[in-house]
Scaffold this active site. Structure first.
Site, PDB file in Angstrom:
ATOM      1  N   ASP A   1      37.874  53.275  47.969  1.00 29.88           N
ATOM      2  CA  ASP A   1      38.474  52.593  49.113  1.00 29.88           C
ATOM      3  C   ASP A   1      39.775  53.257  49.543  1.00 29.88           C
ATOM      4  OD1 ASP A   1      39.957  49.250  49.567  1.00 29.88           O
ATOM      5  OD2 ASP A   1      39.391  50.843  50.987  1.00 29.88           O
TER       6      ASP A   1
ATOM      7  N   ASP B   1      39.568  54.078  56.689  1.00 28.16           N
ATOM      8  CA  ASP B   1      39.378  53.118  55.603  1.00 28.16           C
ATOM      9  C   ASP B   1      37.922  53.071  55.136  1.00 28.16           C
ATOM     10  OD1 ASP B   1      40.135  49.534  55.205  1.00 28.16           O
ATOM     11  OD2 ASP B   1      39.321  51.055  53.843  1.00 28.16           O
TER      12      ASP B   1
HETATM   13  C1  LIG Z   1      31.711  42.014  49.752  1.00 25.82           C
HETATM   14  N1  LIG Z   1      33.103  41.545  49.640  1.00 25.82           N
HETATM   15  C2  LIG Z   1      33.690  42.012  48.410  1.00 25.82           C
HETATM   16  C3  LIG Z   1      34.219  43.378  48.656  1.00 25.82           C
HETATM   17  C4  LIG Z   1      33.565  44.561  48.488  1.00 25.82           C
HETATM   18  C5  LIG Z   1      34.503  45.579  48.782  1.00 25.82           C
HETATM   19  C6  LIG Z   1      35.644  44.916  49.074  1.00 25.82           C
HETATM   20  O1  LIG Z   1      36.823  45.472  49.322  1.00 25.82           O
HETATM   21  C7  LIG Z   1      37.237  45.603  50.616  1.00 25.82           C
HETATM   22  C8  LIG Z   1      36.847  44.734  51.602  1.00 25.82           C
HETATM   23  C9  LIG Z   1      37.377  44.930  52.873  1.00 25.82           C
HETATM   24  C10 LIG Z   1      38.240  45.979  53.110  1.00 25.82           C
HETATM   25  N2  LIG Z   1      38.579  46.837  52.129  1.00 25.82           N
HETATM   26  C11 LIG Z   1      38.088  46.659  50.881  1.00 25.82           C
HETATM   27  O2  LIG Z   1      35.474  43.577  49.057  1.00 25.82           O
END
Ligand SMILES: CNCc1ccc(Oc2cccnc2)o1
Length: 428
Positions: free
Chosen positions: A132, A315
């Site tokens: 991420d 992102d």
């Molecule tokens: C599916 N929701 C849980 C989840 C998976 C990945 C993330 O993390 C994120 C979500 C939104 C933006 N950036 C990272 O949350």
């Protein structure tokens, strides 16, 4: 992306879709970067340029027994976790290769996120993490996660690793743009990605995860690739895996080559010249909020081009392209039957509608997001309404170029020269 405060979330009808959120109010801590020229190891056997294959260059990254005093000094100006023993001889054997690696990014359903295998501990425990570029914590489902919150995820168990060390007194807590959150305690352990390892990486062990993480059975945690200044560990902020391994990479870069409904690639320490077409166009990054924030210079819908400067972040952890309302309105005006549905959580349109491509301009390149990427997924039971891959950025002050936008491009995340990181964009 993550933010430490609550925010007005665009609750999406589709689980796991990310919404925008206010920028974090992380304290300003200067995190230096260092890039050092290494002498190429004459014995190093290059695997050659194998396209998109999972070529994991088994170059183990070991720190030299005699780290030059100058490098040790540089390392101390980095935000090195207090627990890393920098004393000469305090680290393993550096084998002197210019480290680099390539890892697969495997998409979940609807490309909601991409998962990449990571080896943690000794013997290695493999977890599939969501890389991420919008956050800076490496956290994992673990033996400390309450079993009622675990639903098939792989668990990291520090007690089964001979190289894990508890870090007393440190905790973390993070929340993301889609309203999901997690928190826990901290250990250090060896973390290897694509053959590149760091011996004492802060691994944030989850003691609590929100329901959408629990429901996300293939996602074993996140590996943050934004800037270390927004890491949430308190009282001692920790350094991201990339910042830790960067000094030993051939180049202080990592690249994303995400694909639509197919495995893509994250590379570390080098640029695969075969992975893109034309030239890479670099733009400066403003990392003051801890994000890979850059300025886009315009957009096209169908064959109408509009020059418009707007700020966005790259992102990989956000699923959709969250863009200025002006652009979103102009786009869906070209889609017969499109409407903003608060119940479904965003713009939807008839699944059989003819929708246009969307092009964004950044630097000297125009990245074309095909209509097929924007017909994102069915939004209702009947399968009549489809959810748009372009949604409004809810005016948080910047846009979010999530996977829908990134998978149309080859992107170079270049920590680059001292204090001036940059993003490279290319068609592919
Ligand atoms: C599916 N929701 C849980 C989840 C998976 C990945 C993330 O993390 C994120 C979500 C939104 C933006 N950036 C990272 O949350």
């Amino acid at each position: 992306m993550h933010f430490p405060t609550t925010s007005i979330l665009l609750t999406a009808g589709l689980a796991g879709l990310a919404a925008a959120a206010p920028a974090p109010t992380a304290p300003r801590t200067k995190v230096g970067t260092v890039s050092i020229n290494q002498v190429r190891n004459p014995h190093f056997k290059h695997h050659g340029k194998r396209r998109g294959q999972k070529v994991l260059a088994k170059t183990y990254l070991k720190y030299g027994a005699h780290m030059p005093a100058g490098l040790a000094k540089i390392m101390t100006t980095l935000h090195i976790p207090f627990n890393l023993d920098l004393s000469i001889g305090g680290l393993g054997k550096r084998n002197g290769t210019n480290s680099h690696g390539s890892a697969e990014a495997v998409p979940e359903k609807d490309d909601i996120q991409y998962l990449t295998p990571v080896q943690i501990g000794t013997p290695p425990q493999t977890l599939n993490l969501d890389f991420d570029s919008g956050s800076s914590d490496l956290w994992v489902f673990s033996s400390e996660t309450p079993s009622r919150q675990v639903n098939g995820q792989a668990l990291y168990d520090p007690s089964k690793s001979s190289t894990s060390k508890k870090v007393d007194g440190q905790t973390w807590s993070i929340s993301y743009g889609d309203g999901s959150a997690s928190s826990g305690i901290v250990v250090t352990d060896n973390v290897e990605v694509a053959g590149v390892s760091f011996p004492s990486q802060a691994v944030e062990v989850a003691q609590k995860v929100s329901s959408s993480f629990s429901a996300d059975e293939n996602n074993d945690g996140l590996l943050g690739l934004a800037f270390s200044k927004i890491n949430t560990v308190k009282p001692t902020r920790q350094t991201t895996w990339f910042d830790n391994v960067m000094p030993n990479l051939e180049k202080p870069v990592w690249t994303s080559d995400l694909k639509n409904d197919a495995p893509g690639t994250y590379n570390f320490g080098y640029i695969d010249e075969e992975a893109y077409t034309g030239e890479i166009s670099y733009v400066p990054v403003d990392n003051s909020q801890g994000f890979w924030s850059f300025e886009a210079s315009g957009y096209s819908i169908g064959n109408v081009t509009v020059p418009m400067k707007f700020q966005g972040i790259a992102d990989t952890g956000t699923s959709l392209a969250m863009l200025p309302q002006e652009i979103v309105t102009a786009y869906y005006k070209q889609v017969p039957g499109a409407s903003m549905s608060y119940s479904l959580g965003g713009y939807v349109f008839p699944c059989n509608a003819k929708i246009p491509d969307f092009t964004y301009m950044v630097g000297d390149v125009s990245i074309v997001v095909p209509a097929s990427f924007i017909n994102y997924a069915e939004a209702d039971e009947a399968g009549k309404k489809c959810f748009g891959g372009i949604q409004p950025d809810t005016d948080i002050g910047f846009s979010i170029f999530g996977d829908v936008a990134l998978k149309a491009a080859f992107v170079v995340f270049d920590v680059g020269t001292q204090d001036q990181p940059r993003l490279g964009w290319a068609k592919k």
